[in-house]
Scaffold this motif. Structure first.
Motif, PDB file in Angstrom:
ATOM      1  N   ALA A   1     -15.363  -5.548   2.352  1.00 39.64           N
ATOM      2  CA  ALA A   1     -16.073  -6.415   2.469  1.00 39.64           C
ATOM      3  C   ALA A   1     -16.944  -6.890   1.200  1.00 39.64           C
ATOM      4  N   GLY A   2     -17.030  -8.257   0.523  1.00 39.35           N
ATOM      5  CA  GLY A   2     -17.263  -8.479  -1.107  1.00 39.35           C
ATOM      6  C   GLY A   2     -15.704  -8.185  -1.844  1.00 39.35           C
ATOM      7  N   GLN A   3     -14.704  -8.007  -0.903  1.00 40.58           N
ATOM      8  CA  GLN A   3     -13.764  -8.184  -2.232  1.00 40.58           C
ATOM      9  C   GLN A   3     -12.798  -8.946  -1.828  1.00 40.58           C
ATOM     10  N   THR A   4     -11.297  -9.386  -2.498  1.00 37.31           N
ATOM     11  CA  THR A   4     -10.584 -10.059  -1.664  1.00 37.31           C
ATOM     12  C   THR A   4      -9.323  -9.836  -2.375  1.00 37.31           C
ATOM     13  N   LEU A   5      -8.562  -9.967  -1.093  1.00 39.24           N
ATOM     14  CA  LEU A   5      -7.074  -9.472  -1.443  1.00 39.24           C
ATOM     15  C   LEU A   5      -6.387 -10.805  -1.687  1.00 39.24           C
ATOM     16  N   VAL A   6      -5.452 -12.078  -3.160  1.00 38.86           N
ATOM     17  CA  VAL A   6      -4.410 -12.748  -2.363  1.00 38.86           C
ATOM     18  C   VAL A   6      -2.999 -12.198  -2.795  1.00 38.86           C
ATOM     19  N   ILE A   7      -2.132 -12.500  -1.916  1.00 33.96           N
ATOM     20  CA  ILE A   7      -0.886 -12.671  -2.173  1.00 33.96           C
ATOM     21  C   ILE A   7      -0.040 -13.575  -2.394  1.00 33.96           C
ATOM     22  N   GLU A   8       0.750 -13.434  -3.426  1.00 34.06           N
ATOM     23  CA  GLU A   8       1.579 -14.404  -3.648  1.00 34.06           C
ATOM     24  C   GLU A   8       2.223 -14.805  -2.860  1.00 34.06           C
ATOM     25  N   PRO A   9       3.141 -16.316  -3.188  1.00 32.82           N
ATOM     26  CA  PRO A   9       4.074 -16.745  -2.009  1.00 32.82           C
ATOM     27  C   PRO A   9       5.450 -16.060  -2.620  1.00 32.82           C
ATOM     28  N   GLY A  10       6.123 -15.582  -1.452  1.00 35.95           N
ATOM     29  CA  GLY A  10       7.971 -15.061  -1.087  1.00 35.95           C
ATOM     30  C   GLY A  10       7.094 -13.216  -1.355  1.00 35.95           C
ATOM     31  N   VAL A  11       6.484 -13.495  -1.330  1.00 34.22           N
ATOM     32  CA  VAL A  11       5.607 -11.233  -1.236  1.00 34.22           C
ATOM     33  C   VAL A  11       6.044 -10.587   0.081  1.00 34.22           C
ATOM     34  N   GLN A  12       6.211  -9.625  -0.341  1.00 31.94           N
ATOM     35  CA  GLN A  12       7.415  -8.923   1.301  1.00 31.94           C
ATOM     36  C   GLN A  12       6.213  -7.621   1.726  1.00 31.94           C
ATOM     37  N   VAL A  13       5.374  -7.545   2.754  1.00 24.87           N
ATOM     38  CA  VAL A  13       3.971  -6.623   2.980  1.00 24.87           C
ATOM     39  C   VAL A  13       5.431  -5.898   3.920  1.00 24.87           C
ATOM     40  N   ILE A  14       5.092  -4.503   3.643  1.00 25.11           N
ATOM     41  CA  ILE A  14       6.388  -3.241   4.327  1.00 25.11           C
ATOM     42  C   ILE A  14       5.998  -2.420   5.198  1.00 25.11           C
ATOM     43  N   TYR A  15       5.436  -2.163   6.165  1.00 28.84           N
ATOM     44  CA  TYR A  15       4.493  -1.464   6.503  1.00 28.84           C
ATOM     45  C   TYR A  15       5.393   0.034   6.866  1.00 28.84           C
ATOM     46  N   GLN A  16       5.173   1.157   6.629  1.00 32.30           N
ATOM     47  CA  GLN A  16       6.177   2.197   6.468  1.00 32.30           C
ATOM     48  C   GLN A  16       6.118   2.690   7.716  1.00 32.30           C
ATOM     49  N   SER A  17       5.270   3.042   8.604  1.00 34.20           N
ATOM     50  CA  SER A  17       4.752   3.445   9.500  1.00 34.20           C
ATOM     51  C   SER A  17       3.894   2.566  10.640  1.00 34.20           C
ATOM     52  N   TRP A  18       3.194   3.124  11.367  1.00 31.26           N
ATOM     53  CA  TRP A  18       2.122   2.700  11.879  1.00 31.26           C
ATOM     54  C   TRP A  18       0.852   2.351  12.059  1.00 31.26           C
ATOM     55  N   TYR A  19       0.827   1.658  10.515  1.00 32.77           N
ATOM     56  CA  TYR A  19      -0.400   1.487   9.616  1.00 32.77           C
ATOM     57  C   TYR A  19      -0.680   0.033   9.910  1.00 32.77           C
ATOM     58  N   LYS A  20      -2.446  -0.653   9.564  1.00 36.36           N
ATOM     59  CA  LYS A  20      -3.097  -2.011  10.055  1.00 36.36           C
ATOM     60  C   LYS A  20      -3.600  -2.041   8.662  1.00 36.36           C
ATOM     61  N   LEU A  21      -3.698  -3.476   8.669  1.00 39.30           N
ATOM     62  CA  LEU A  21      -4.563  -4.378   7.458  1.00 39.30           C
ATOM     63  C   LEU A  21      -5.756  -4.611   8.098  1.00 39.30           C
ATOM     64  N   THR A  22      -7.074  -4.175   7.594  1.00 42.30           N
ATOM     65  CA  THR A  22      -8.249  -4.858   7.903  1.00 42.30           C
ATOM     66  C   THR A  22      -9.084  -5.467   7.262  1.00 42.30           C
ATOM     67  N   VAL A  23      -9.008  -6.518   7.247  1.00 38.86           N
ATOM     68  CA  VAL A  23      -9.892  -7.805   6.535  1.00 38.86           C
ATOM     69  C   VAL A  23     -11.785  -7.781   6.908  1.00 38.86           C
ATOM     70  N   ASN A  24     -12.848  -7.213   5.966  1.00 40.23           N
ATOM     71  CA  ASN A  24     -13.423  -7.441   6.278  1.00 40.23           C
ATOM     72  C   ASN A  24     -13.681  -8.410   5.129  1.00 40.23           C
ATOM     73  N   GLY A  25     -13.093  -8.057   3.942  1.00 34.13           N
ATOM     74  CA  GLY A  25     -13.404  -9.039   3.101  1.00 34.13           C
ATOM     75  C   GLY A  25     -12.721 -10.390   3.027  1.00 34.13           C
ATOM     76  N   THR A  26     -12.213 -10.936   2.355  1.00 35.08           N
ATOM     77  CA  THR A  26     -11.438 -11.590   2.345  1.00 35.08           C
ATOM     78  C   THR A  26      -9.877 -11.749   1.683  1.00 35.08           C
ATOM     79  N   LEU A  27      -9.032 -12.127   2.275  1.00 33.40           N
ATOM     80  CA  LEU A  27      -7.653 -12.178   2.239  1.00 33.40           C
ATOM     81  C   LEU A  27      -6.654 -13.445   2.169  1.00 33.40           C
ATOM     82  N   ARG A  28      -6.252 -13.730   1.176  1.00 31.40           N
ATOM     83  CA  ARG A  28      -5.124 -15.254   0.902  1.00 31.40           C
ATOM     84  C   ARG A  28      -4.050 -14.875   0.423  1.00 31.40           C
TER      85      ARG A  28
END
Length: 192
Positions: A61-88
Motif C-alpha cells: 500500500a502506498g507504493q507503485t510498480l511500473v513495468i515498461e513495454p516488452g518486459v517478461q515477468v517469469i515466475y520460477q515456481s508457484w508464486y504470486k504477485l499481490t497488489v495492495n498499492g498500484t501496478l502500472r
C-alpha cells in the motif's frame, strides 16, 4: 611497464569472459534479473528483462510498480504477485508485457489485486499459465484475482489459466474493474 602489462592482461581476461559462450558473465546477462520474494516497487525496464520471480512478491500500500513495454515477468515456481498499492504495466500492441510461469503445467498463482487503490493499469499485457489451486481465496482467479479494487485492464490477453473454484481467467469480488477490449480465452475453472 609492469602495471601496463598487468592492466592489459586484466582487460584481455575480462574481455574474453564477456565473449566466450557459456561464461558466467554472458549467462547472467542472458538469464535476466532475479527478484526474491518480498516487497517491490520502482520501475522494471526492458533492459532488465526477463524478471525471474523467486518468491511471493507484493506491491505494498502506498507504493507503485511500473513495468515498461516488452518486459517478461517469469515466475520460477508457484508464486504470486499481490497488489495492495498500484501496478502500472503498460505495454504496446507491438511490444506487450508478458506474465507467465516457467513450468508448463505447475504455472504460478497469478496477479492478485487486494484492497488496492484506484489507478492500477494493465494495458497490452499477456497473463498466462496462472493456477489458483490453494484453499480459499487462492482457489479463484487463476490469471487475475480482484478483491475490493478497481484496476483497468485493457487490450490484454488472458489465456491458459486455471482456477480450482471460480474465474479461471479473471475473478472479481466486490470490485468494479474496468475491462476493455481484452481477449479472454482457453481458461478453465472447476474441480480438476
Amino acid at each position: 611497464m609492469y602495471r601496463k602489462v598487468l592492466s592489459f592482461v586484466f582487460v584481455l581476461v575480462i574481455g574474453l569472459a564477456l565473449t566466450v559462450p557459456g561464461s558466467s558473465a554472458v549467462s547472467l546477462a542472458a538469464e535476466g534479473t532475479p527478484i526474491p520474494g518480498g516487497d517491490i516497487s520502482g520501475t522494471w525496464t526492458a533492459a532488465g528483462s526477463p524478471y525471474l520471480i523467486e518468491g511471493d512478491i507484493t506491491v505494498p500500500a502506498g507504493q507503485t510498480l511500473v513495468i515498461e513495454p516488452g518486459v517478461q515477468v517469469i515466475y520460477q515456481s508457484w508464486y504470486k504477485l499481490t497488489v495492495n498499492g498500484t501496478l502500472r504495466a503498460e505495454g504496446t500492441a507491438s511490444n506487450p508485457i508478458l506474465f507467465t510461469g516457467s513450468h508448463p503445467t505447475a504455472g504460478w498463482l497469478g496477479i492478485r489485486f487486494i484492497d488496492a487503490p484506484d489507478g492500477s493499469q494493465l494495458t497490452h499485457v499477456i497473463v498466462e499459465k496462472g493456477r489458483a489451486t490453494r484453499a480459499s481465496p487462492e482457489d479463484s482467479g487463476g490469471g487475475i484475482y480482484v478483491k475490493n479494487s478497481n484496476p483497468t485492464i485493457s487490450n490484454s490477453t488472458i489465456r491458459d489459466n486455471f482456477a480450482k473454484r471460480r474465474g479461471g481467467g479473471i475473478y472479481l469480488e466486490n470490485s468494479n474493474a474496468r475491462l476493455v477490449g481484452n481477449t479472454i480465452a482457453s481458461n478453465s475453472a472447476g474441480q480438476g
